[in-house]
Structures are given as C-alpha cells and as structure tokens.
Design a protein around this motif. Structure first.
Motif, PDB file in Angstrom:
ATOM      1  N   GLY A  50       0.823  -1.210   0.000  1.00  0.00           N
ATOM      2  CA  GLY A  50       0.000   0.000   0.000  1.00  0.00           C
ATOM      3  C   GLY A  50       0.852   1.253   0.000  1.00  0.00           C
ATOM      4  N   LEU A  51       1.866   1.284   0.857  1.00  0.00           N
ATOM      5  CA  LEU A  51       2.752   2.449   0.908  1.00  0.00           C
ATOM      6  C   LEU A  51       3.534   2.622  -0.393  1.00  0.00           C
ATOM      7  CD1 LEU A  51       4.122   2.090   4.551  1.00  0.00           C
ATOM      8  CD2 LEU A  51       2.504   3.815   3.697  1.00  0.00           C
ATOM      9  N   ALA A  52       4.007   1.511  -0.957  1.00  0.00           N
ATOM     10  CA  ALA A  52       4.773   1.576  -2.204  1.00  0.00           C
ATOM     11  C   ALA A  52       3.907   2.065  -3.373  1.00  0.00           C
ATOM     12  CB  ALA A  52       5.366   0.210  -2.523  1.00  0.00           C
ATOM     13  N   ALA A  53       2.616   1.790  -3.312  1.00  0.00           N
ATOM     14  CA  ALA A  53       1.729   2.181  -4.411  1.00  0.00           C
ATOM     15  C   ALA A  53       1.411   3.675  -4.409  1.00  0.00           C
ATOM     16  CB  ALA A  53       0.430   1.382  -4.339  1.00  0.00           C
ATOM     17  N   ILE A  54       1.527   4.322  -3.258  1.00  0.00           N
ATOM     18  CA  ILE A  54       1.123   5.736  -3.166  1.00  0.00           C
ATOM     19  C   ILE A  54       1.796   6.613  -4.220  1.00  0.00           C
ATOM     20  CG2 ILE A  54       1.119   7.805  -1.693  1.00  0.00           C
ATOM     21  CD1 ILE A  54       0.606   5.870   0.706  1.00  0.00           C
ATOM     22  N   PRO A  55       3.141   6.593  -4.359  1.00  0.00           N
ATOM     23  CA  PRO A  55       3.741   7.467  -5.377  1.00  0.00           C
ATOM     24  C   PRO A  55       3.317   7.115  -6.802  1.00  0.00           C
ATOM     25  CG  PRO A  55       5.449   6.491  -3.967  1.00  0.00           C
ATOM     26  CD  PRO A  55       4.139   5.889  -3.578  1.00  0.00           C
ATOM     27  N   LEU A  56       2.940   5.872  -7.022  1.00  0.00           N
ATOM     28  CA  LEU A  56       2.558   5.433  -8.368  1.00  0.00           C
ATOM     29  C   LEU A  56       1.153   5.872  -8.764  1.00  0.00           C
ATOM     30  CD1 LEU A  56       3.960   1.786  -8.153  1.00  0.00           C
ATOM     31  CD2 LEU A  56       5.082   3.825  -9.116  1.00  0.00           C
ATOM     32  N   ILE A  57       0.296   6.114  -7.785  1.00  0.00           N
ATOM     33  CA  ILE A  57      -1.097   6.446  -8.115  1.00  0.00           C
ATOM     34  C   ILE A  57      -1.354   7.955  -8.177  1.00  0.00           C
ATOM     35  CG2 ILE A  57      -1.924   4.283  -7.109  1.00  0.00           C
ATOM     36  CD1 ILE A  57      -2.995   5.957  -4.720  1.00  0.00           C
ATOM     37  N   ILE A  58      -0.435   8.759  -7.658  1.00  0.00           N
ATOM     38  CA  ILE A  58      -0.689  10.203  -7.550  1.00  0.00           C
ATOM     39  C   ILE A  58      -0.958  10.848  -8.909  1.00  0.00           C
ATOM     40  CG2 ILE A  58       0.341  12.428  -6.926  1.00  0.00           C
ATOM     41  CD1 ILE A  58       1.739  10.947  -4.599  1.00  0.00           C
ATOM     42  N   THR A  59      -0.031  10.743  -9.838  1.00  0.00           N
ATOM     43  CA  THR A  59      -0.189  11.423 -11.131  1.00  0.00           C
ATOM     44  C   THR A  59      -1.401  10.932 -11.907  1.00  0.00           C
ATOM     45  OG1 THR A  59       2.162  11.943 -11.219  1.00  0.00           O
ATOM     46  CG2 THR A  59       0.947  12.011 -13.309  1.00  0.00           C
ATOM     47  N   PRO A  60      -1.612   9.619 -12.043  1.00  0.00           N
ATOM     48  CA  PRO A  60      -2.816   9.193 -12.778  1.00  0.00           C
ATOM     49  C   PRO A  60      -4.118   9.686 -12.124  1.00  0.00           C
ATOM     50  CG  PRO A  60      -1.317   7.332 -12.480  1.00  0.00           C
ATOM     51  CD  PRO A  60      -0.765   8.475 -11.689  1.00  0.00           C
ATOM     52  N   ILE A  61      -4.171   9.678 -10.813  1.00  0.00           N
ATOM     53  CA  ILE A  61      -5.389  10.159 -10.143  1.00  0.00           C
ATOM     54  C   ILE A  61      -5.543  11.660 -10.345  1.00  0.00           C
ATOM     55  CG2 ILE A  61      -6.465  10.548  -7.887  1.00  0.00           C
ATOM     56  CD1 ILE A  61      -5.465   7.752  -7.072  1.00  0.00           C
ATOM     57  N   ASP A  62      -4.466  12.424 -10.174  1.00  0.00           N
ATOM     58  CA  ASP A  62      -4.546  13.875 -10.373  1.00  0.00           C
ATOM     59  C   ASP A  62      -5.041  14.207 -11.778  1.00  0.00           C
ATOM     60  OD1 ASP A  62      -3.566  14.165  -7.817  1.00  0.00           O
ATOM     61  OD2 ASP A  62      -1.653  15.083  -8.415  1.00  0.00           O
ATOM     62  N   ARG A  63      -4.479  13.546 -12.787  1.00  0.00           N
ATOM     63  CA  ARG A  63      -4.884  13.824 -14.172  1.00  0.00           C
ATOM     64  C   ARG A  63      -6.347  13.426 -14.407  1.00  0.00           C
ATOM     65  NH1 ARG A  63      -2.038  16.590 -13.071  1.00  0.00           N
ATOM     66  NH2 ARG A  63       0.190  16.571 -13.278  1.00  0.00           N
ATOM     67  N   THR A  64      -6.755  12.322 -13.814  1.00  0.00           N
ATOM     68  CA  THR A  64      -8.144  11.873 -13.955  1.00  0.00           C
ATOM     69  C   THR A  64      -9.102  12.868 -13.312  1.00  0.00           C
ATOM     70  OG1 THR A  64      -7.444   9.569 -14.008  1.00  0.00           O
ATOM     71  CG2 THR A  64      -9.749   9.994 -13.443  1.00  0.00           C
ATOM     72  N   VAL A  65      -8.750  13.361 -12.132  1.00  0.00           N
ATOM     73  CA  VAL A  65      -9.613  14.339 -11.465  1.00  0.00           C
ATOM     74  C   VAL A  65      -9.657  15.638 -12.265  1.00  0.00           C
ATOM     75  CG1 VAL A  65      -9.931  15.715  -9.366  1.00  0.00           C
ATOM     76  CG2 VAL A  65      -9.363  13.287  -9.194  1.00  0.00           C
ATOM     77  N   ASP A  66      -8.525  16.071 -12.819  1.00  0.00           N
ATOM     78  CA  ASP A  66      -8.534  17.249 -13.698  1.00  0.00           C
ATOM     79  C   ASP A  66      -9.518  17.043 -14.844  1.00  0.00           C
ATOM     80  OD1 ASP A  66      -6.652  18.858 -12.385  1.00  0.00           O
ATOM     81  OD2 ASP A  66      -4.966  17.977 -13.485  1.00  0.00           O
ATOM     82  N   PHE A  67      -9.427  15.891 -15.499  1.00  0.00           N
ATOM     83  CA  PHE A  67     -10.318  15.595 -16.621  1.00  0.00           C
ATOM     84  C   PHE A  67     -11.784  15.588 -16.170  1.00  0.00           C
ATOM     85  CE2 PHE A  67     -12.804  12.494 -19.019  1.00  0.00           C
ATOM     86  CZ  PHE A  67     -12.761  13.072 -20.279  1.00  0.00           C
ATOM     87  N   LEU A  68     -12.057  14.908 -15.056  1.00  0.00           N
ATOM     88  CA  LEU A  68     -13.441  14.826 -14.570  1.00  0.00           C
ATOM     89  C   LEU A  68     -14.000  16.207 -14.239  1.00  0.00           C
ATOM     90  CD1 LEU A  68     -13.201  11.720 -12.204  1.00  0.00           C
ATOM     91  CD2 LEU A  68     -14.422  11.856 -14.394  1.00  0.00           C
ATOM     92  N   MET A  69     -13.208  17.027 -13.586  1.00  0.00           N
ATOM     93  CA  MET A  69     -13.698  18.354 -13.215  1.00  0.00           C
ATOM     94  C   MET A  69     -13.822  19.268 -14.425  1.00  0.00           C
ATOM     95  SD  MET A  69     -12.210  19.053  -9.431  1.00  0.00           S
ATOM     96  CE  MET A  69     -13.033  20.630  -9.397  1.00  0.00           C
ATOM     97  N   ASP A  70     -12.866  19.171 -15.359  1.00  0.00           N
ATOM     98  CA  ASP A  70     -12.961  19.971 -16.587  1.00  0.00           C
ATOM     99  C   ASP A  70     -14.194  19.579 -17.393  1.00  0.00           C
ATOM    100  OD1 ASP A  70     -10.621  21.303 -15.941  1.00  0.00           O
ATOM    101  OD2 ASP A  70      -9.356  20.154 -17.322  1.00  0.00           O
ATOM    102  N   SER A  71     -14.572  18.318 -17.312  1.00  0.00           N
ATOM    103  CA  SER A  71     -15.710  17.801 -18.078  1.00  0.00           C
ATOM    104  C   SER A  71     -17.047  18.013 -17.374  1.00  0.00           C
ATOM    105  CB  SER A  71     -15.531  16.304 -18.328  1.00  0.00           C
ATOM    106  OG  SER A  71     -14.336  16.055 -19.007  1.00  0.00           O
ATOM    107  N   SER A  72     -17.028  18.433 -16.133  1.00  0.00           N
ATOM    108  CA  SER A  72     -18.294  18.539 -15.394  1.00  0.00           C
ATOM    109  C   SER A  72     -18.383  19.856 -14.634  1.00  0.00           C
ATOM    110  CB  SER A  72     -18.443  17.350 -14.438  1.00  0.00           C
ATOM    111  OG  SER A  72     -17.367  17.328 -13.506  1.00  0.00           O
TER     112      SER A  72
END
Length: 152
Positions: free
Chosen positions: A115-137
C-alpha cells in the motif's frame, strides 16, 4: 466568447463622477463652501461604489477558487486514493492469504508495504483523472478556476 462586459465604474460616463470634487474645487470661488463639500461627497460615493463592486467580483472569484480547490483535493487527495489503496490492500491481503502460507502478521506487513509503495505510483494518474473529470463537469458551470462564472 465575445468582448468582456464594460466596467460601469471605469468604462462609462460614471467614471466622471470620480472627478466631481475637482469640479467643486473649480467652482469654489463662485459657490458656497457646502457645495464644494458636496462635490467631495459625490466623488467619495463613486470611489466607494467602485471599491464595493470590485470587492464583490473578487469575492466571487475567491469563492470559485475555494470550491474548485476543495472539490479537487477531496477527490484527488482523499476519496479516490483512499479507495484505491483500500482495495489494493484488501486484494493483496486476500491474495497473500490464498497464495502463500505466510503467517498473518507477515501478510499484514507485506500488505502495508505494498500500500505504501503504491502511493507514489497512483498520484499522477489520479490527479490527471480528477482534472479531466472536473474539466468535463463541474468546471463547465463556473469556467476556469479563478475566473468568475459567466452571467449568461
């Protein structure tokens, strides 16, 4: 998008009200002093009205920025990563339980490490996804963060 709406206090005849006191001073030799003072009242009312107008617009921009930041951070920093790490840890604990004979404390520590090792790996994809979701809504309702909503 067309031209920005003219500023009532800066781009129209109302701007001249800011010079009322200069008119009063020019007439000082011809009019009673209270008339000159009244001209300062007109100029002060103009300045106050412009300041209030700009303050209201700034408050709108600030409100939009606060809402945008709160929603973005809630999704990108709390909800989505929390859910992602929760499911990753639950799946890894279950898989380790069915694929290994490791003792439960070892499986738990391994799950925590994954779980701890995954944290740095998920940050950028989640940030970009949230940007897309908010830009789209949501951002379609109020435009770019920091800009007030359009009145149309």
């Amino acid at each position: 998008m067309g031209q920005p709406e003219p500023d009532l206090y800066r781009d129209t005849w109302v701007r001249y009200l800011g010079y009322a006191n200069e008119v009063g001073e020019s007439f000082r030799p011809l009019v009673p002093v209270p008339v000159v003072w009244a001209s300062y009242g007109v100029a002060t009312a103009y300045v106050t009205a412009d300041a209030i107008d700009k303050g209201r617009k700034a408050a709108t921009v600030m409100g939009v920025a606060v809402v945008d930041t709160f929603v973005w951070q809630s999704l990108a920093s709390v909800a989505i990563p929390g859910f992602t790490i929760n499911r990753l840890c639950a799946a890894s604990l279950a898989l380790l339980g069915s694929l290994t004979r490791w003792p439960l404390p070892v499986r738990r520590w391994t799950t925590t490490a994954l779980g701890l090792a995954a944290i740095p790996l998920i940050i950028t994809p989640i940030d970009r996804t949230v940007d897309f979701l908010m830009d789209s809504s949501l951002r379609k309702l109020y435009g770019t963060p920091g800009e007030p909503p359009t009145s149309h």
